[in-house]
Motif scaffolding. Structure first.
Motif, PDB file in Angstrom:
ATOM      1  N   UNK A   1       0.869  -1.167   0.000  1.00 50.19           N
ATOM      2  CA  UNK A   1       0.000   0.000   0.000  1.00 50.19           C
ATOM      3  C   UNK A   1       0.904   1.214   0.000  1.00 50.19           C
ATOM      4  N   UNK A   2       0.658   2.154  -0.915  1.00 52.90           N
ATOM      5  CA  UNK A   2       1.504   3.338  -1.027  1.00 52.90           C
ATOM      6  C   UNK A   2       0.653   4.587  -0.999  1.00 52.90           C
ATOM      7  N   UNK A   3       1.136   5.593  -0.299  1.00 51.85           N
ATOM      8  CA  UNK A   3       0.514   6.915  -0.322  1.00 51.85           C
ATOM      9  C   UNK A   3       1.638   7.942  -0.342  1.00 51.85           C
ATOM     10  N   UNK A   4       1.312   9.106  -0.867  1.00 50.28           N
ATOM     11  CA  UNK A   4       2.339  10.131  -0.962  1.00 50.28           C
ATOM     12  C   UNK A   4       1.714  11.510  -0.963  1.00 50.28           C
ATOM     13  N   UNK A   5       2.571  12.482  -0.898  1.00 53.23           N
ATOM     14  CA  UNK A   5       2.175  13.877  -1.040  1.00 53.23           C
ATOM     15  C   UNK A   5       3.312  14.560  -1.782  1.00 53.23           C
ATOM     16  N   UNK A   6       2.964  15.269  -2.855  1.00 53.60           N
ATOM     17  CA  UNK A   6       3.974  15.892  -3.707  1.00 53.60           C
ATOM     18  C   UNK A   6       3.623  17.356  -3.933  1.00 53.60           C
TER      19      UNK A   6
ATOM     20  N   UNK B   1       7.442  23.213  -5.439  1.00 52.72           N
ATOM     21  CA  UNK B   1       8.564  23.246  -4.491  1.00 52.72           C
ATOM     22  C   UNK B   1       9.535  22.101  -4.695  1.00 52.72           C
ATOM     23  N   UNK B   2       9.244  21.218  -5.611  1.00 50.66           N
ATOM     24  CA  UNK B   2      10.055  20.022  -5.855  1.00 50.66           C
ATOM     25  C   UNK B   2      10.318  19.274  -4.546  1.00 50.66           C
ATOM     26  N   UNK B   3       9.245  19.027  -3.817  1.00 45.77           N
ATOM     27  CA  UNK B   3       9.389  18.313  -2.555  1.00 45.77           C
ATOM     28  C   UNK B   3       8.234  17.342  -2.393  1.00 45.77           C
ATOM     29  N   UNK B   4       8.394  16.417  -1.473  1.00 42.52           N
ATOM     30  CA  UNK B   4       7.329  15.472  -1.206  1.00 42.52           C
ATOM     31  C   UNK B   4       7.846  14.262  -0.460  1.00 42.52           C
ATOM     32  N   UNK B   5       6.935  13.353  -0.226  1.00 34.17           N
ATOM     33  CA  UNK B   5       7.276  12.121   0.475  1.00 34.17           C
ATOM     34  C   UNK B   5       6.442  10.982  -0.080  1.00 34.17           C
TER      35      UNK B   5
END
Length: 146
Positions: free
Chosen positions: A71-76, A80-84
């Motif tokens: 299971x994958x989740x992210x925020x981009x 700002x060229x950032x995220x996790x």
């Protein structure tokens, strides 16, 4: 994770903290011997388990009950060229206990597409990994905009 790729690795606590901030992720499972990815809304339990709610007759339930899934989740933030990104890998199972099912009807995730008969699928967090990129810079201080 992929060592030396410039992203900062998140520990388990950090990874679960990030995961608790979002409500949509992707479940990765096997379908006809091939990888399949499906976006789903979810709820993160205190134990770190991922909880999904879906139709009892869905193909997803038949594919994942008793199987190891990811299971994958992210925020981009593209500007700002950032995220996790966080990945939880573990065994998925349908909640079968009637009392627990009734409790989850009240407290669990809400289905975005309600069905007459719904079930809850729990993914136990056997492996939790995460990584982040902050402000367009690798963990080595190298700018990505060059």
């Amino acid at each position: 994770m992929y060592r030396n790729d410039g992203f900062r690795e998140l520990n388990r606590r950090e990874s679960l903290s990030r995961l608790a901030q979002v409500t949509v992720g992707r479940i990765v499972h096997t379908r006809d011997a091939l990888p399949a990815v499906l976006p789903v809304n979810f709820l993160l339990e205190e134990s770190g388990a991922v909880l999904l709610r879906t139709s009892a007759s869905s193909e997803l339930v038949r594919a994942v009950d008793g199987a190891v899934v990811a299971f994958e989740a992210d925020e981009v933030d593209v500007a700002a060229q950032s995220g996790w990104s966080v990945v939880v890998t573990g065994s998925a199972s349908v909640v079968t206990d009637p009392d627990e099912h009734e409790r989850l009807v009240r407290t669990g995730p809400r289905s975005w597409v309600p069905w007459p008969v719904e079930v809850f699928v729990r993914i136990e967090p056997e492996l939790v990994t995460g990584r982040e990129l902050v402000g367009g810079r690798t963990c080595y201080g190298v700018s990505l905009s060059s």
